[in-house]
Design a protein around this motif. Structure first.
Motif, mmCIF file in Angstrom:
data_model
loop_
_atom_site.group_PDB
_atom_site.id
_atom_site.type_symbol
_atom_site.label_atom_id
_atom_site.label_comp_id
_atom_site.label_asym_id
_atom_site.label_seq_id
_atom_site.Cartn_x
_atom_site.Cartn_y
_atom_site.Cartn_z
ATOM 1 N N ARG A 197 -11.201 85.996 45.877
ATOM 2 C CA ARG A 197 -11.833 87.015 46.836
ATOM 3 C C ARG A 197 -10.892 87.765 47.656
ATOM 4 N NH1 ARG A 197 -15.520 81.674 48.511
ATOM 5 N NH2 ARG A 197 -16.311 81.229 46.329
ATOM 6 N N PRO A 198 -10.277 88.611 47.116
ATOM 7 C CA PRO A 198 -9.341 89.279 47.751
ATOM 8 C C PRO A 198 -9.883 90.089 48.946
ATOM 9 C CG PRO A 198 -9.535 90.164 45.503
ATOM 10 C CD PRO A 198 -10.158 89.050 45.609
ATOM 11 N N GLU A 199 -11.114 90.529 48.840
ATOM 12 C CA GLU A 199 -11.584 91.418 49.768
ATOM 13 C C GLU A 199 -12.156 90.844 50.977
ATOM 14 O OE1 GLU A 199 -11.069 94.691 49.205
ATOM 15 O OE2 GLU A 199 -10.215 94.392 47.097
ATOM 16 N N THR A 200 -12.405 89.764 50.845
ATOM 17 C CA THR A 200 -12.845 89.000 52.094
ATOM 18 C C THR A 200 -12.122 87.778 52.721
ATOM 19 O OG1 THR A 200 -14.169 87.373 50.521
ATOM 20 C CG2 THR A 200 -15.479 89.491 50.977
ATOM 21 N N THR A 201 -10.975 87.629 52.250
ATOM 22 C CA THR A 201 -10.239 86.484 52.758
ATOM 23 C C THR A 201 -9.023 87.160 53.553
ATOM 24 O OG1 THR A 201 -8.869 86.405 50.636
ATOM 25 C CG2 THR A 201 -10.766 85.048 50.995
ATOM 26 N N PRO A 202 -8.218 86.387 54.569
ATOM 27 C CA PRO A 202 -7.184 87.012 55.281
ATOM 28 C C PRO A 202 -6.089 87.374 54.530
ATOM 29 C CG PRO A 202 -8.109 85.166 56.209
ATOM 30 C CD PRO A 202 -8.679 85.106 54.992
ATOM 31 N N LYS A 203 -4.945 88.408 54.839
ATOM 32 C CA LYS A 203 -3.887 88.651 54.336
ATOM 33 C C LYS A 203 -2.886 87.708 54.781
ATOM 34 C CE LYS A 203 -5.261 92.284 51.859
ATOM 35 N NZ LYS A 203 -4.981 92.508 50.394
ATOM 36 N N VAL A 204 -2.005 87.188 54.061
ATOM 37 C CA VAL A 204 -0.983 86.269 54.289
ATOM 38 C C VAL A 204 0.435 86.693 53.828
ATOM 39 C CG1 VAL A 204 -2.395 84.237 54.331
ATOM 40 C CG2 VAL A 204 -1.132 85.031 52.194
ATOM 41 N N ALA A 205 1.505 86.126 54.466
ATOM 42 C CA ALA A 205 2.955 86.619 54.079
ATOM 43 C C ALA A 205 3.103 86.220 52.578
ATOM 44 C CB ALA A 205 3.951 86.012 54.931
ATOM 45 N N CYS A 206 3.779 87.201 51.884
ATOM 46 C CA CYS A 206 4.148 86.689 50.587
ATOM 47 C C CYS A 206 5.435 87.469 50.195
ATOM 48 C CB CYS A 206 2.974 87.351 49.664
ATOM 49 S SG CYS A 206 2.783 88.888 49.746
ATOM 50 N N THR A 207 6.026 86.945 48.956
ATOM 51 C CA THR A 207 7.176 87.450 48.629
ATOM 52 C C THR A 207 6.864 87.972 47.179
ATOM 53 O OG1 THR A 207 8.626 86.119 49.668
ATOM 54 C CG2 THR A 207 9.522 87.248 47.926
ATOM 55 N N PRO A 208 6.940 89.143 46.659
ATOM 56 C CA PRO A 208 6.598 89.503 45.420
ATOM 57 C C PRO A 208 7.353 88.842 44.197
ATOM 58 C CG PRO A 208 7.419 91.545 46.467
ATOM 59 C CD PRO A 208 7.662 90.303 47.457
ATOM 60 N N GLU A 209 6.406 88.247 43.256
ATOM 61 C CA GLU A 209 6.941 87.555 41.928
ATOM 62 C C GLU A 209 6.790 88.552 41.000
ATOM 63 O OE1 GLU A 209 5.975 83.113 39.907
ATOM 64 O OE2 GLU A 209 5.056 83.897 41.903
ATOM 65 N N PRO A 210 8.009 89.304 40.753
ATOM 66 C CA PRO A 210 8.039 90.126 39.337
ATOM 67 C C PRO A 210 7.587 89.302 38.011
ATOM 68 C CG PRO A 210 9.985 90.453 40.738
ATOM 69 C CD PRO A 210 9.207 89.229 41.268
ATOM 70 N N ALA A 211 6.886 89.997 37.351
ATOM 71 C CA ALA A 211 6.576 89.358 35.856
ATOM 72 C C ALA A 211 7.600 89.534 34.997
ATOM 73 C CB ALA A 211 5.128 89.670 35.473
ATOM 74 N N TYR A 212 8.292 90.989 35.331
ATOM 75 C CA TYR A 212 9.181 91.340 34.102
ATOM 76 C C TYR A 212 10.411 92.029 34.590
ATOM 77 C CZ TYR A 212 10.274 92.008 28.952
ATOM 78 O OH TYR A 212 11.026 91.949 27.861
ATOM 79 N N ARG A 213 10.598 91.649 35.919
ATOM 80 C CA ARG A 213 12.052 92.056 36.362
ATOM 81 C C ARG A 213 12.810 90.855 37.160
ATOM 82 N NH1 ARG A 213 11.273 97.102 40.177
ATOM 83 N NH2 ARG A 213 13.337 97.605 39.431
ATOM 84 N N PRO A 214 14.163 91.112 37.444
ATOM 85 C CA PRO A 214 14.694 89.955 38.079
ATOM 86 C C PRO A 214 14.109 89.730 39.423
ATOM 87 C CG PRO A 214 16.190 91.600 36.931
ATOM 88 C CD PRO A 214 14.801 92.020 36.801
ATOM 89 N N GLY A 215 13.992 88.548 39.822
ATOM 90 C CA GLY A 215 13.191 88.351 41.222
ATOM 91 C C GLY A 215 13.634 86.940 41.638
ATOM 92 N N ARG A 216 12.863 86.136 42.217
ATOM 93 C CA ARG A 216 12.996 84.993 42.857
ATOM 94 C C ARG A 216 13.264 84.039 41.525
ATOM 95 N NH1 ARG A 216 8.002 82.768 46.024
ATOM 96 N NH2 ARG A 216 6.833 83.592 44.139
ATOM 97 N N VAL A 217 12.926 84.012 40.464
ATOM 98 C CA VAL A 217 13.222 83.112 39.437
ATOM 99 C C VAL A 217 14.589 83.768 38.812
ATOM 100 C CG1 VAL A 217 12.791 82.288 37.284
ATOM 101 C CG2 VAL A 217 10.958 82.801 38.728
ATOM 102 N N PRO A 218 15.656 82.658 39.216
ATOM 103 C CA PRO A 218 17.060 83.078 38.655
ATOM 104 C C PRO A 218 16.986 82.999 37.004
ATOM 105 C CG PRO A 218 17.150 81.090 40.019
ATOM 106 C CD PRO A 218 15.447 81.268 39.443
ATOM 107 N N THR A 219 17.999 83.894 36.559
ATOM 108 C CA THR A 219 18.381 84.107 35.155
ATOM 109 C C THR A 219 19.453 83.522 34.638
ATOM 110 O OG1 THR A 219 19.684 86.048 35.546
ATOM 111 C CG2 THR A 219 17.329 86.199 35.091
#
Length: 389
Positions: A197-219
């Protein structure tokens, strides 16, 4: 007979102290969402740290009408790495099987070698990782009866850089229109609190989680192992030890950090197909105590492979691999004996930032399918909803 709504309300009251009750609007979202559950709870409830409307995070309790699944096992030494495995790519390939059947840790090392030999696909930040899969899942109706849904053809589009809106569609066959679930991207550090329900719920703080780029998940394998154990410590999971005649849980057992780390890797392997991440994930999994090998495991698409497993608290998690190339095929969760010997059972767990799940009815018999997901194809596409040629 009481509804699932009243049962869930009683469960929330029993698990959370009165002074720590969730806000009224959050409780409303949870109760309303239970009437209209969304598919893919195992994937969607953890994407980018957001939740389904009926599964909320700390400091409240996440209660789902699907089975929680847990795993653990015995420690073992690391074997000498095997020769490289021939074959690579995003589809199962051919290759010569070792003359001596490898053990669980050896299979994971071979799978890591296969991932290392897989070419990285070219992907721009604004593109999407397309995942074509088949899923089977147990569900519980209002009378506590367990049924298995599927196979469901599931297509998922995850943002390459984690900032764009993704999509999940599921097709159950029989001429039914596919269900669609919007995945809100993490834009400017903000994201919808609930993914359905993205249109009707509040926005919260987040950190992008890349699906196919280096990010939070270490390599790096060591860093990734530390990462999944940090998740296990910060976000504990509890599973009900059983249910009474009123279908309320009789107590809860906390999962071991080893099991949580293993299950976090299983979740990661669905969402992130960057070869460097998958290689690190397999190497990290080989260092978690308790992995075991199971032959003739079958994924949701009916493919037979070898599985690296861990079992705890009534469920066996399986990472299934092609028995020849050791390409990763998918993830199974199978019911197992629930042995409470030596386990610490508590009536009301201290949830903190974790979650609790329960079966509101009899637990499935050992060997029953709780969840299966088989990966058929991955690709990079330009838009959410677009299928590769």
């Amino acid at each position: 007979m009481r509804s699932d709504l009243s049962i869930l309300e009683e469960l929330g009251a029993s698990l959370a102290p009165a002074e720590d009750q969730p806000p009224a609007d959050v409780r409303h979202r949870v109760m309303t969402g239970m009437r209209h559950p969304v598919g893919r709870p195992r994937l969607l409830s953890r994407l980018g740290g957001v939740h389904l409307a009926w599964k909320i995070g700390a400091p409240t309790v996440a209660a789902a009408a699907v089975a929680a699944v847990l795993v653990a096992g015995q420690p073992g030494g690391r074997p000498t790495p095997a020769p490289p495995v021939p074959g690579a790519g995003t589809r199962a390939g051919a290759g010569a099987a070792p003359k001596t059947p490898p053990g669980a840790e050896q299979v994971l090392l071979l799978a890591a070698q296969h991932a290392a030999a897989t070419p990285t696909m070219s992907a721009r930040p604004n593109q999407f990782l397309f995942i074509d899969s088949v899923e089977v899942e147990s569900r519980i109706d209002v009378k506590g009866r367990t049924t298995v849904s599927g196979p469901l053809r599931t297509r998922t589009w995850l943002s390459v850089d984690g900032t764009h809106d993704g999509l999940v569609t599921q097709e159950a066959g029989s001429g039914k229109a596919p269900t669609r679930t919007h995945l809100d991207g993490c834009k400017n550090g903000r994201q919808a609190e609930t993914i359905d329900r993205p249109e009707t719920t509040p926005k919260v703080a987040c950190t992008p989680e890349p699906a196919y780029r280096p990010g939070r998940v270490p390599t790096d394998a060591d860093d990734l192992l530390a990462y999944v154990y940090s998740v296990a410590a910060a976000e504990p999971e509890w599973v009900s030890a059983g249910a009474g005649k009123d279908r309320m849980p009789t107590g809860f057992v906390r999962l071991s950090d080893d099991q949580r780390a293993f299950s976090e890797i299983a979740e990661m392997l669905y969402k992130n197909h960057l070869p460097a991440v998958q290689q690190a994930a397999f190497l990290a999994a080989s260092r978690i105590p308790g992995v075991q090998l199971r032959h003739n495991a079958t994924d949701a698409a009916g493919r037979v492979g070898v599985a690296v497993t861990r079992t705890e608290a009534g469920a066996r998690q399986e990472l299934v691999f092609n028995p020849t190339t050791y390409q990763y095929l998918g993830h199974n969760i199978i019911a197992a004996e629930f042995d409470l010997a030596g386990a610490k059972v508590v009536r009301s767990p201290n949830i903190g930032k974790g979650s609790a799940e329960f079966w509101p009815g009899p637990r499935p018999k050992p060997g029953a399918v709780i969840y299966k997901s088989a990966l058929l194809r991955i690709a990079i596409v330009d838009k959410a909803g677009q299928r590769p040629g």
